[in-house]
Scaffold this motif. Sequence first.
Motif, short mmCIF file in Angstrom:
data_model
loop_
_atom_site.label_atom_id
_atom_site.label_comp_id
_atom_site.label_asym_id
_atom_site.label_seq_id
_atom_site.Cartn_x
_atom_site.Cartn_y
_atom_site.Cartn_z
N SER A 281 -2.13 -5.61 -5.32
CA SER A 281 -2.64 -6.13 -3.82
C SER A 281 -3.96 -7.01 -3.99
O SER A 281 -4.87 -6.62 -4.49
CB SER A 281 -2.78 -4.94 -2.92
OG SER A 281 -3.05 -5.46 -1.59
N PRO B 106 -6.19 -0.32 4.44
CA PRO B 106 -4.61 -0.17 4.38
C PRO B 106 -4.02 -0.19 5.73
O PRO B 106 -4.41 0.68 6.78
CB PRO B 106 -4.36 1.07 3.75
CG PRO B 106 -5.43 1.36 2.91
CD PRO B 106 -6.64 0.94 3.73
N LYS C 280 -6.91 -4.85 -2.81
CA LYS C 280 -7.23 -3.37 -3.40
C LYS C 280 -9.01 -3.55 -3.83
O LYS C 280 -9.61 -2.47 -3.64
CB LYS C 280 -6.54 -3.44 -4.61
CG LYS C 280 -6.79 -1.97 -5.33
CD LYS C 280 -5.82 -1.75 -6.45
CE LYS C 280 -5.73 -0.32 -7.06
NZ LYS C 280 -7.24 -0.02 -7.43
N SER D 3 0.81 -1.42 -0.07
CA SER D 3 0.05 -0.09 0.16
C SER D 3 0.89 1.36 0.15
O SER D 3 1.93 1.22 0.22
CB SER D 3 -1.02 -0.13 1.13
OG SER D 3 -0.32 0.61 2.60
N GLN E 150 -4.03 4.37 -0.48
CA GLN E 150 -4.73 3.41 -1.39
C GLN E 150 -3.76 2.13 -1.25
O GLN E 150 -2.54 2.18 -0.99
CB GLN E 150 -4.73 3.65 -2.83
CG GLN E 150 -5.62 4.80 -2.97
CD GLN E 150 -7.22 4.76 -2.58
OE1 GLN E 150 -7.68 3.80 -2.76
NE2 GLN E 150 -7.65 5.53 -1.60
N TRP E 151 -4.34 0.98 -1.60
CA TRP E 151 -3.59 -0.19 -1.79
C TRP E 151 -2.78 -0.20 -3.15
O TRP E 151 -3.61 0.60 -4.19
CB TRP E 151 -4.50 -1.76 -1.73
CG TRP E 151 -5.19 -1.90 -0.65
CD1 TRP E 151 -6.43 -1.70 -0.25
CD2 TRP E 151 -4.53 -2.83 0.52
NE1 TRP E 151 -6.53 -1.96 1.23
CE2 TRP E 151 -5.28 -2.56 1.66
CE3 TRP E 151 -3.22 -2.90 0.95
CZ2 TRP E 151 -5.03 -3.28 2.87
CZ3 TRP E 151 -2.92 -3.62 1.95
CH2 TRP E 151 -3.65 -3.52 3.10
N LYS E 152 -1.83 -0.74 -3.57
CA LYS E 152 -1.08 -0.47 -4.82
C LYS E 152 -1.83 -1.66 -5.47
O LYS E 152 -2.47 -2.64 -5.20
CB LYS E 152 0.21 -0.81 -4.42
CG LYS E 152 0.95 0.18 -3.78
CD LYS E 152 2.27 0.19 -3.66
CE LYS E 152 3.09 1.38 -3.05
NZ LYS E 152 4.57 1.00 -2.81
#
Length: 571
Positions: free
Chosen positions: A558, A485, A561, A443, A553-555
């Motif tokens: 992930s 996150p 996400k 994240s 945010q989650w990347k």
Amino acid sequence: MRFTSPLLASGALLLTLLPGCQSRSSDSAATAGQPGTEAPADTVVPASPNDGITAQLIGNHIKVLASDEYQGRKPFTVGEQKATTYLAEEFKKLGLKPGPDGTYFQKVPLVEITGTPAPTMQISGGKQPFALNYKTDYMAFTEQEKEQVALNNSPLVFAGYGVVAPEYGWNDYAGLDVKGKTVVVLVNDPGNAGNDTTMFKGHAMTYYGRWMYKYEEAARQGAAGLLIIHDTKPAAYPWSVVQSSYSGAKLRNQTADKGASKCTLEGWITLDAAKKLFSAAGQNYEEAYTAANQKGFKARPLNLNVSTSITNKLRRQESKNVVAVLPGTTRPDEYIIYSAHWDHLGIGAPVAGDSIYNGAADNASGCAALLAIAQAFQQAKEKPQRSIVFLAVTGEEQGLLGSMYYANHPLFPVRKTVADLNMDDLPNTGPMRDLTVIGYGQSELDEYARAAAKEQGRYIQPDQNADKGYFFRSDHFSFAHVGVPSLYASGTADSWTKGKAYMKKMSEEFEAKHYHQPSDEYSPTADYRGMEWDARLLYSVGSKLANETTFPQWKAGSEFKAIRDKSLAGK
């Protein structure tokens, strides 16, 4: 929870399988090429700012929480009552508000299930019926709150890794109806366990590799049972760990449906037992394994049936999470959570005449840091715009029970929860140059951690044992599981004044002599400045998050996400 060491004591090894505390890493593997690993050459420890977070304050809280009077802080004991009362009173002294119901406690209803599986698991449908033996060939348990559960001629199906991962274009259940059937799956995930490290996250285990996920997915698919094939190399633990981990009484969160949504039976079989199943089905295990590691794998029936049962003893009790709130000034309906588990192992088998498992590092340290951060927020001249929630949870050592209960029964809306910052088993060996981030790359919180570390003259590094799946084994994961996150990081590998070799030695010594032992006790000579630094770093991260309007945010890639995106969209 400690990040793992190459030298694991037998007690620590059990936790490779179970959620709950893990070992702190002494693997100071070379980090060349890793992000932000430049370290200053000086050994002069910088002065601490006057923010109220001090090593002495943290040490004082540890001294109380890890005292013999608290009897190891096991749930349902005098130790729980003392620990939760102490934390609540400290929050109240600081002027923090209680939870939404006007108290500093969230009740956590738990059920203790003591299961006794049948001596054998009967396999029929082939040329010759045969049996698998309990403990030798299989282990089994159930999360259904019933006095007895059974599989009766349930058809067996091989479903690869048992994974449905849209972000990787992977679906082992595609076109498969498993209702009433028992699914057999491989341990770990295709990238971590297979030979092609371009799949999933390669050597870094994803949640899809965890046994918890496989049971959850099988239940979502409507399966009656799930059996994971144990293979020592991709599992990273021997069969003896499975035997120890799934024997005896286990605590679970009570659910409204009393576990009815779970599979009837969850369990493991040995690799030899799996090969026997495939042979009886007229199939070759090695060929099936190879096929399961190819994209586009299609599940296959084994044309065999399984029958077995489990008799249970049930006991229901309530434990407590402790919660306190500092309301935000302008956006009080948005929340940053600081979490730490208060529980440890209680009174157990004596070691050198001592039977109290005090849990000073694990996790009086995290609770002490939680209180120190709360004090820093209270005495800060500028109060946070978003609300800060301080959450001390129960049952981490039993499987993240308190944090998972909170995540599923949140006191504050998940979609309005900005992040979770978790503290577990902080180092008592002085200031660290490194900040080791468990789950690095998941994240945008990595960048917050990097900025805060830079302010302290530190560098961040990824978990050096990401293949072991430690991201899924402390309370931050319960929040990630519902899309929030989460950051779990501390200095573990590089002493500011004594370097990496010293920390490797200290970590290995802790593993061998103190991890999950009565000797994990408060010491007046320990150096709590490392805890102070980590607490201050997390305070800095939380302060920044509390005064922003955006959500981290989650990347991309992930596995958490999609659920976060859905939550923020109000779906």
